[in-house]
Structures are given as structure tokens and as C-alpha cells.
Design an enzyme around this catalytic site. Structure first.
Site, PDB file in Angstrom:
ATOM      1  N   GLU A  72     -40.081 -19.679  16.407  1.00  0.00           N
ATOM      2  CA  GLU A  72     -39.421 -20.979  16.533  1.00  0.00           C
ATOM      3  C   GLU A  72     -38.577 -21.267  15.289  1.00  0.00           C
ATOM      4  O   GLU A  72     -38.940 -20.888  14.171  1.00  0.00           O
ATOM      5  CB  GLU A  72     -40.481 -22.070  16.698  1.00  0.00           C
ATOM      6  CG  GLU A  72     -39.924 -23.457  16.915  1.00  0.00           C
ATOM      7  CD  GLU A  72     -41.007 -24.523  17.029  1.00  0.00           C
ATOM      8  OE1 GLU A  72     -40.723 -25.599  17.580  1.00  0.00           O
ATOM      9  OE2 GLU A  72     -42.143 -24.280  16.563  1.00  0.00           O
ATOM     10  N   LYS A 111     -37.829 -26.896  24.716  1.00  0.00           N
ATOM     11  CA  LYS A 111     -39.222 -27.243  24.438  1.00  0.00           C
ATOM     12  C   LYS A 111     -39.607 -28.548  25.139  1.00  0.00           C
ATOM     13  O   LYS A 111     -38.956 -29.582  24.965  1.00  0.00           O
ATOM     14  CB  LYS A 111     -39.414 -27.368  22.920  1.00  0.00           C
ATOM     15  CG  LYS A 111     -40.848 -27.562  22.461  1.00  0.00           C
ATOM     16  CD  LYS A 111     -40.909 -27.588  20.938  1.00  0.00           C
ATOM     17  CE  LYS A 111     -42.313 -27.729  20.416  1.00  0.00           C
ATOM     18  NZ  LYS A 111     -42.348 -27.728  18.929  1.00  0.00           N
ATOM     19  N   CYS A 118     -44.328 -23.172  20.727  1.00  0.00           N
ATOM     20  CA  CYS A 118     -45.242 -23.760  19.752  1.00  0.00           C
ATOM     21  C   CYS A 118     -46.230 -24.760  20.355  1.00  0.00           C
ATOM     22  O   CYS A 118     -47.197 -24.376  21.010  1.00  0.00           O
ATOM     23  CB  CYS A 118     -44.439 -24.381  18.606  1.00  0.00           C
ATOM     24  SG  CYS A 118     -45.390 -24.609  17.076  1.00  0.00           S
TER      25      CYS A 118
END
Length: 275
Positions: free
Chosen positions: A41, A113, A155
């Protein structure tokens, strides 16, 4: 197939981060032509306040960061899961976006995300507010690659099991997770979450992580990039330092495990739906 995860110690300097990634690609050992590379990321810009992502965020068609990563896929002839970069959203905030590039530079898929990291952590930063700068995505993504069907998550997404079930139901055989887990949360939860999501989804999970102190110690990430099998086994890991983690995987094992333990057909709960 061979999968290669790059563990980085990215900073606020885009040229430095790009130079590091290219230096590592020059060292990459490839056993076959079907090479999947996963970056972490914020691979080209990390650390400092989240609002600094706005300085480099542009519309997709104008993104030099996207073009730079596409060129790396072409030059080194890899299928590149390009970590994440900032792309300007319609409301003036930023998407934390992961692109998957083919070896000819084409975009095979992209994912924004979904879950934003707005939490308090007992580390030097104390409070993280991704929503101050970032805009959440609005869809799940499974990409057709030359190796197989690849689900995407980033993440903090790892904490939401419904996403991984949805990826599995959308056809994923493997899931890439570019990440920058904090040292505190990574030490506590990183490995167990990766193993849990792999077991639940019966997919290979590739966790490519940031590691170490960033920008003079203002941020610290956990590292421990990992490849986890659909049985939950740690196939390979890199606990510390920067550089490559490589593993050979056999996607036939995914089908074998699913046939022996058909949890999807046994599941009596309704399929997850994105709000």
C-alpha cells in the site's frame, strides 16, 4: 506459478520510492513467464499526514504515478499488482487505488479501498483519520489474470470477513492485499488475520507490506509480508527488512481443498452485500 511480494520502506519522496522499486525489479528472479508481483500500500508515497496524498492526486487519465507503474510492468514483463496510489475523486478527496497491470501495461483491473482506517492506536501517531483525505470505494473487484482469478483488498480491509467471502463468491482463487499495518496492530493481528481470511475464503492470500521507520521515525510499520495457503499455512514470509519474498504456488490446491471441504455450499447465511 511464482508470486513475488516486495516489502518496502516507502517515504514521502516519489522519485526515491520509484527508484527503489525499479532497483528491486532488476534483481527479480523469474522461473517462468507467468510472474505475479505485488507491491505494498502507498508504495510511491507514504508517511506524514494523509492530506499529503492530495498533493499528488490527479484524475486517472492524468496520473503520472499510474503511468510510471504501468511502464515498470512493461519493462520487466510482469503482471503487477501496483500497491496503491492516490487518484482524485469527484468530491475533491482521494481514492486509495490499486491497479493491476498486464505485462504489456494494460490495466486488467482496479480497486478502491473500501474500509478507511479511522482509529486510535497506542503508537507515536496516536490517531489515524484516512477519511479526512480519502474517499471509500463502492465495489468489490476480482481480476482475470493470466495466472487465475485475483481478488483485491487493501490493508484495513483484512478486518472485514464479509469482503473476503464476497470475493470468493465472485470467483477469486487468490487475493492480493497491499498493506501498511502499524507496528502495534501488525504485531497483534496481522498474521492471524491473514490466516483467517485465507482459511475462510479458501484462497491464497498475498500480504505485501510496508516495513520499518518512515520519514525520520514519524511512522512505523510492521512488515512481515506473507503468502498464506487456502489451508492457512504460511507458505513464505519476510519478517523484517526490505526486498523480495517469493513463493511457488499451485492453484490446483485451491480446487482440491474446496472439493474436500465445500464450505460455500454448506454456508446457511445469505451472501454479503455492500452497503
Amino acid at each position: 506459478m511464482q508470486v513475488s511480494l516486495l516489502q518496502c520502506q516507502s517515504s514521502r519522496s516519489v522519485p526515491d520510492n520509484l527508484a527503489f522499486i525499479e532497483s528491486q525489479l532488476k534483481l527479480l528472479t523469474k522461473k517462468d513467464s507467468a510472474q505475479l508481483v505485488v507491491l505494498p500500500e502507498c508504495c510511491l508515497l507514504f508517511g506524514g499526514q494523509e492530506s499529503q496524498q492530495l498533493q499528488y492526486a490527479t484524475r486517472e487519465q492524468d496520473s503520472s504515478l499510474k503511468q510510471d507503474l504501468s511502464q515498470l510492468a512493461i519493462e520487466y514483463q510482469v503482471v503487477l499488482v501496483a500497491g496503491s496510489i492516490p487518484i482524485l475523486a469527484e468530491d475533491g478527496r482521494v481514492y486509495n487505488r490499486c491497479y493491476v497491470f498486464a505485462a504489456d501495461g494494460r490495466v486488467l483491473g482496479q480497486y478502491d479501498k473500501l474500509h478507511l482506517f479511522d482509529v486510535e492506536v497506542s503508537d507515536g501517531t496516536k490517531q489515524y483519520r484516512e477519511s479526512d483525505a480519502f474517499c471509500p470505494g463502492d465495489r468489490i473487484v476480482v481480476v482475470d489474470t493470466p495466472m487465475g482469478k485475483l481478488g483485491l483488498a487493501i490493508c484495513y480491509d483484512i478486518r472485514f470477513a464479509d469482503l473476503f467471502r464476497a470475493l470468493r463468491e465472485a470467483g477469486a482463487e487468490m487475493i492480493a492485499l497491499p498493506a501498511a499495518f502499524t507496528k502495534v496492530t501488525g504485531e497483534a493481528h496481522w498474521q492471524v488475520l491473514l490466516q483467517a481470511r485465507a482459511i475462510e475464503s479458501q484462497c491464497f492470500v498475498f500480504g505485501a507490506a510496508q516495513w520499518g521507520l518512515h520519514n525520520g521515525g514519524s511512522r512505523e510499520t510492521w512488515g512481515q509480508s506473507m503468502v498464506v495457503s487456502p489451508w492457512g499455512e504460511v507458505v513464505a514470509q519476510k519478517r523484517e527488512g526490505t526486498g523480495w519474498l517469493q513463493a511457488d504456488i499451485d492453484l490446483q490446491s485451491v480446487q482440491d481443498i474446496r472439493a474436500r471441504m465445500p464450505v460455500m455450499t454448506h454456508n446457511r447465511f445469505v451472501s454479503p452485500q455492500l452497503k
